[in-house]
Write a protein that holds these residues in place. Structure first.
Motif, PDB file in Angstrom:
ATOM      1  N   ALA A   1       0.837  -1.197   0.000  1.00  0.00           N
ATOM      2  CA  ALA A   1       0.000   0.000   0.000  1.00  0.00           C
ATOM      3  C   ALA A   1       0.871   1.244   0.000  1.00  0.00           C
ATOM      4  O   ALA A   1       1.825   1.336   0.752  1.00  0.00           O
ATOM      5  CB  ALA A   1      -0.911   0.017   1.220  1.00  0.00           C
TER       6      ALA A   1
ATOM      7  N   VAL B   1      -3.679   4.061  -0.284  1.00  0.00           N
ATOM      8  CA  VAL B   1      -4.308   4.346   1.007  1.00  0.00           C
ATOM      9  C   VAL B   1      -4.321   5.856   1.221  1.00  0.00           C
ATOM     10  O   VAL B   1      -3.272   6.502   1.160  1.00  0.00           O
ATOM     11  CB  VAL B   1      -3.553   3.647   2.153  1.00  0.00           C
ATOM     12  CG1 VAL B   1      -4.235   3.956   3.490  1.00  0.00           C
ATOM     13  CG2 VAL B   1      -3.514   2.142   1.909  1.00  0.00           C
TER      14      VAL B   1
ATOM     15  N   HIS C   1      -9.146   3.010   1.214  1.00  0.00           N
ATOM     16  CA  HIS C   1      -8.334   2.095   0.404  1.00  0.00           C
ATOM     17  C   HIS C   1      -8.930   2.000  -0.994  1.00  0.00           C
ATOM     18  O   HIS C   1     -10.121   1.751  -1.146  1.00  0.00           O
ATOM     19  CB  HIS C   1      -8.296   0.708   1.040  1.00  0.00           C
ATOM     20  CG  HIS C   1      -7.441   0.630   2.262  1.00  0.00           C
ATOM     21  ND1 HIS C   1      -6.402  -0.265   2.393  1.00  0.00           N
ATOM     22  CD2 HIS C   1      -7.458   1.348   3.419  1.00  0.00           C
ATOM     23  CE1 HIS C   1      -5.827  -0.105   3.569  1.00  0.00           C
ATOM     24  NE2 HIS C   1      -6.457   0.869   4.208  1.00  0.00           N
TER      25      HIS C   1
END
Length: 466
Positions: A27, A61, A130
């Protein structure tokens, strides 16, 4: 991080499936964004457009600071991805703790569709948005998505006057049901309009202060529909659309207005009454038309809203036939007081005025002289003196033959007199020929019309001597 209690969320998906666990190592954290915080007024969901990458294997993210509880709305403006995209809200950057359950903290969207997803936020704080492909294994190509995130801070909004306002859903038994509060400061009518990305009709209900439904109606997008209200607090309830936010606005007015020969649409709801204001631009017989064939009650009021007629019941009239007639005076302000009969459908009305002089022939001295072959028309207004005279001069002995037409409402009688004595006449009905029983001697006669002023009679009267 401080633990935030979980809340229930609604799944907004064009296809079903669980929001897959994000790999925190893959991420990439983006700079913080602050959603548009809205308490009241209009929301421009396109005001802040932000583009983010959609990694081939992993997720983007985005820390999101929610300054108040409410609902986080995320509009996908454009996406350049090769398969379904998923957007979800978590309490941690690693995506281990969904803001809701693992299956309802997100929504998914096809790349070819513009979608608005709404995610409830139970408390103020920092959350993590997300963004990823729905199925991580389906593609090795990265993409991008352009979104507009914003926060609506209360499920029960107080709408600003005449401004489009986004209304978040309430997560109850009906998860797409929304409420918006409106405060009306005077008796009148509230006009409500809705819009949504699909341009669809949406069920909209007017509710009382306890949120009990007064009336519910499906309203087309961008069209104002009016409801009669007394001053107080009301709620506007919508049922919502599966993947689109509904925005509302309201306007209010003290009265509806009508003008001659123009069509006016009036919503009649159950036992509620509507007053429609108009100003007579000439003296004569006003004929009111109702063009939907519906039943109703109508009463004519003066400028002070005192009745000038009885309440007249109209039963499922023709779409083109007149329903009611009243005598009116040029320059005077009036109201139609309307009440629904059967059903709550809108009434579509118009009116015309057939001109005539206001009656001044209230004594024998002021009597209008009738001449052979010429018709005379007068209007008698509600509240006028009850007796009106026409003069007929018989130059030789013969029978009287004349026509008489009365249009309006209320009670009246007529007779023929010579001096103070009544003369026998024949008549087929209230309207029609009037003839003497026998030949009349040479002299002056008076045709006398008497109105029952207690019944608030008015009308147009036409006589023609043959």
């Amino acid at each position: 991080m401080k633990k935030i209690g979980s809340v229930l969320f609604m799944v907004f998906a064009l296809s079903c499936g669980l929001f897959l666990h994000m790999d925190s190592a893959k991420a990439s954290v983006q700079p913080a964004i602050t959603p548009l915080e809205v308490v009241t007024g209009s929301e421009n969901v396109m005001a802040k457009k932000i583009s983010y990458p959609v990694p081939a294997h992993g997720s983007t993210v985005v820390p999101v600071k929610a300054t108040k509880p409410g609902a986080l709305f995320v509009r996908i403006n454009e996406s350049k991805v090769v398969s379904d995209i998923k957007i979800g809200l978590y309490r941690d950057a690693d995506g281990k703790y969904p803001a809701g359950s693992s299956s309802d903290c997100s929504f998914t969207a096809d790349p070819n569709e513009v979608v608005v997803g709404d995610i409830p936020v139970s408390t103020a704080g920092t959350y993590y948005l997300h963004i990823a492909y729905r199925y991580d294994y389906t593609t090795n190509e990265a993409g991008t998505v352009n979104i507009s995130p914003y926060l609506v801070s209360s499920a029960d909004r107080t709408l600003a006057y005449n401004a489009w306002s986004a209304v978040p859903p309430k997560y109850t038994f009906n998860p797409r049901q929304t409420y918006a509060r409106v405060n009306i400061t005077y008796n009148g009518y509230i006009g409500v309009a809705q819009q949504n990305a699909k341009g669809s009709s949406v069920p909209v209900a007017l509710c009382n202060s306890a949120k009990g439904v007064i009336v519910s109606k499906s309203i087309p997008a961008n069209k104002i529909h009016y409801y009669p209200v007394k001053k107080g607090t009301y709620y506007i309830r919508t049922e919502g659309i599966y993947d689109n936010i509904v925005t509302l606005k309201y306007v209010s007015t003290g009265v509806f207005s009508a003008s001659r020969d123009n069509v006016t649409t009036v919503p009649l709801l159950g036992t509620a009454t509507f007053d429609v204001k108009f100003k007579a631009d000439k003296t004569g017989l006003l004929t009111l038309f109702e063009r939907t064939g519906a039943s109703w009650d109508v009463t004519l009021l003066n400028a002070k809203k005192n009745p000038l007629s009885p309440s007249i019941w109209q039963w499922l009239g023709s779409k083109t036939n007149a329903t009611s007639s009243f005598a009116v005076k040029k320059g005077s302000t009036y109201y139609f007081r309307l009440k629904a009969g059967i059903g709550d459908d809108d009434r579509v009305l118009s009116y015309s005025i057939s001109g005539a002089s206001a009656s001044k022939n209230t004594s024998k001295k002021k009597a209008i002289t009738l001449k052979k072959g010429k018709s005379k028309s007068i209007v008698i207004l509600a509240g006028d003196k009850k007796t009106h005279y026409f003069k007929i001069k018989m130059t030789k002995k013969k029978k009287l033959n004349m026509s008489f037409t009365a249009t309006g409402h209320g009670d009246f009688t007529y007779d023929l007199i010579k001096g103070s004595k009544r003369v026998a006449i024949r008549r087929s009905s209230t309207n029609g020929p009037v003839k003497s029983v026998s030949k009349l001697k040479k002299g002056t006669y008076y045709f006398r019309i008497k109105l029952n002023t207690k019944s608030k009679s008015s009308g147009r009267f036409t006589l023609k001597l043959k």
